[in-house]
Design a protein around this motif. Structure first.
Motif, short mmCIF file in Angstrom:
data_model
loop_
_atom_site.label_atom_id
_atom_site.label_comp_id
_atom_site.label_asym_id
_atom_site.label_seq_id
_atom_site.Cartn_x
_atom_site.Cartn_y
_atom_site.Cartn_z
N PRO A 186 25.92 23.92 18.67
CA PRO A 186 24.88 24.66 19.39
C PRO A 186 25.24 26.11 19.70
CG PRO A 186 25.97 23.09 20.84
CD PRO A 186 26.44 22.79 19.46
N PHE A 187 26.51 26.39 20.03
CA PHE A 187 26.90 27.77 20.26
C PHE A 187 26.62 28.62 19.02
CE2 PHE A 187 30.26 27.57 23.92
CZ PHE A 187 29.32 26.94 24.72
N THR A 188 26.99 28.08 17.85
CA THR A 188 26.79 28.82 16.60
C THR A 188 25.31 28.97 16.30
OG1 THR A 188 28.88 27.98 15.72
CG2 THR A 188 27.30 28.86 14.13
N SER A 189 24.56 27.89 16.44
CA SER A 189 23.13 27.90 16.14
C SER A 189 22.38 28.88 17.05
CB SER A 189 22.57 26.48 16.30
OG SER A 189 21.20 26.45 16.10
N LEU A 245 18.46 20.82 21.14
CA LEU A 245 18.51 19.40 20.78
C LEU A 245 19.95 18.90 20.74
CD1 LEU A 245 15.79 19.20 17.97
CD2 LEU A 245 15.60 18.44 20.35
N CYS A 246 20.86 19.74 20.28
CA CYS A 246 22.28 19.36 20.27
C CYS A 246 22.79 19.13 21.69
CB CYS A 246 23.12 20.44 19.58
SG CYS A 246 22.94 20.51 17.79
N TYR A 247 22.42 20.03 22.60
CA TYR A 247 22.84 19.85 24.00
C TYR A 247 22.27 18.56 24.57
CZ TYR A 247 24.61 24.65 24.45
OH TYR A 247 25.32 25.80 24.33
N ALA A 248 21.02 18.26 24.24
CA ALA A 248 20.40 17.04 24.73
C ALA A 248 21.13 15.81 24.19
CB ALA A 248 18.92 17.00 24.32
N ALA A 249 21.40 15.81 22.89
CA ALA A 249 22.12 14.68 22.28
C ALA A 249 23.52 14.55 22.86
CB ALA A 249 22.17 14.87 20.77
N ASN A 250 24.15 15.69 23.14
CA ASN A 250 25.50 15.66 23.69
C ASN A 250 25.52 15.04 25.09
OD1 ASN A 250 28.41 16.71 23.59
ND2 ASN A 250 27.66 17.67 25.46
N SER A 251 24.50 15.34 25.89
CA SER A 251 24.46 14.78 27.24
C SER A 251 24.30 13.27 27.20
CB SER A 251 23.32 15.42 28.05
OG SER A 251 22.06 15.06 27.51
N VAL A 252 23.52 12.77 26.23
CA VAL A 252 23.35 11.33 26.09
C VAL A 252 24.62 10.68 25.56
CG1 VAL A 252 22.07 9.51 24.87
CG2 VAL A 252 20.86 11.51 25.77
N THR A 278 16.31 15.52 26.16
CA THR A 278 17.26 14.54 26.70
C THR A 278 16.54 13.28 27.13
OG1 THR A 278 18.70 16.33 27.46
CG2 THR A 278 19.06 14.15 28.42
N MET A 279 15.39 13.47 27.76
CA MET A 279 14.60 12.34 28.24
C MET A 279 14.19 11.43 27.08
SD MET A 279 10.92 12.75 30.13
CE MET A 279 10.25 13.53 28.64
N VAL A 280 13.76 12.00 25.97
CA VAL A 280 13.34 11.21 24.81
C VAL A 280 14.53 10.49 24.20
CG1 VAL A 280 12.33 11.30 22.50
CG2 VAL A 280 11.38 12.70 24.33
#
Length: 291
Positions: free
Chosen positions: A76-79, A161-168, A103-105
């Motif tokens: 995500p940092f790169t993107s 989306l990467c941050y959301a997936a990472n939190s899950v 994240t919710m989804v």
């Protein structure tokens, strides 16, 4: 005290888009990302050891930290940094506001007990409508023409989306671990991955960087990457996750304000409509009857 910590966190995270914009003006993406990660890792490791803790011994947990370092830091940092080369910081802040909805989804799909409710569905629809308004109804039609502006905005969305997936994934892979130690370990792994890439791709010793870019990168490593992590965990411990959710409402506004006032950006009416729709979506998704 909690409100002061929240204000500091909002300021650091909300302003990070402005500092990325300043940094990437004269520093290539890979070098900016590596420098930010290395600085953040060094600071957090020092904090961990000063607190009397230690990084975990080699074992399976480091495989998890590597996955999370890639998904939560390197990619995500790169993107996001690449996307901000052609996207105003105000728009980037608005695009990143969809992270809690994403994240919710994902939690609904992969985390037991995190089910979609009517309010969450409505909130997600509102947030998605905000993205359509922000990028324009024909945004996805322009992808065929390889519009760099559209691809840059999609890159920032991909980072969200990467941050959301990472939190899950963090909840699934490293439950019960010390959060600060885990963050330091992830930043360490991310640094080990990102630094060789920057050295090979950018040859940073040949880069002619402006002072403003260098100061921006220094602050990104110290503030939004390291200090904000410490403040985040302190705030979670003292005020709880519900109070922390206020960050989702305030950070995009800070990003827009700083982009307009300090960088002279002009987001336009559609950006403000999109911001309202996304924040309204977050509010509706978190609404609980009787509260």
């Amino acid at each position: 005290m909690d409100w002061a910590l929240l204000a500091a966190l909002v300021a650091m995270w909300g302003s990070s888009f402005m500092f990325i914009k300043l940094g990437v003006a004269t520093v290539p993406t890979s070098t900016l990302v590596a420098a930010r990660l290395v600085l953040g890792a060094l600071i957090l490791i020092v904090v961990v050891y000063l607190r009397g803790s230690r990084l975990p011994p080699l074992g399976k947990v480091w495989v998890y930290y590597t996955i999370l370092a890639l998904l939560g830091n390197c990619i995500p940092f790169t993107s996001i940094t690449w996307g901000q080369q052609r996207t105003d910081s105000a728009l980037a802040g608005i695009l990143m506001a969809v992270m809690p909805l994403a994240t919710m989804v994902l939690a609904h799909l992969f985390v037991k007990g995190e089910r979609m409710t009517r309010n969450r569905v409505i909130g997600f629809i509102l947030g998605f409508a905000g993205i359509v308004v922000l990028m324009g109804p024909s945004a996805f039609d322009r992808i065929a023409g390889q519009s760099l502006a559209t691809l840059s905005q999609l890159a920032i969305l991909f980072g969200a989306l990467c941050y959301a997936a990472n939190s899950v994934l963090t909840r699934m892979l490293v439950r019960g671990a010390d959060a600060l130690v885990g963050s330091a370990a992830m930043l360490l792994v991310a640094s080990v991955i990102a630094l060789p890439v920057a050295l090979f791709v950018d040859k940073p010793w040949q880069i002619s960087s402006s002072p403003s870019s260098l100061w921006a990168i220094l602050w990104l490593g110290v503030g939004p990457t390291a200090i904000a992590t410490v403040v985040y965990f302190k705030l979670i411990a003292s005020a709880g996750p519900t109070f922390m959710s206020l960050v989702n409402y305030m950070s995009p506004g800070v990003a827009v304000f700083l982009g307009v006032v300090l960088l002279g950006e002009t987001p336009g009416i559609y950006a403000y409509v999109a911001l309202i729709l996304i924040l309204l979506g977050i509010a509706v998704s978190q609404w609980r009857r009787g509260t």
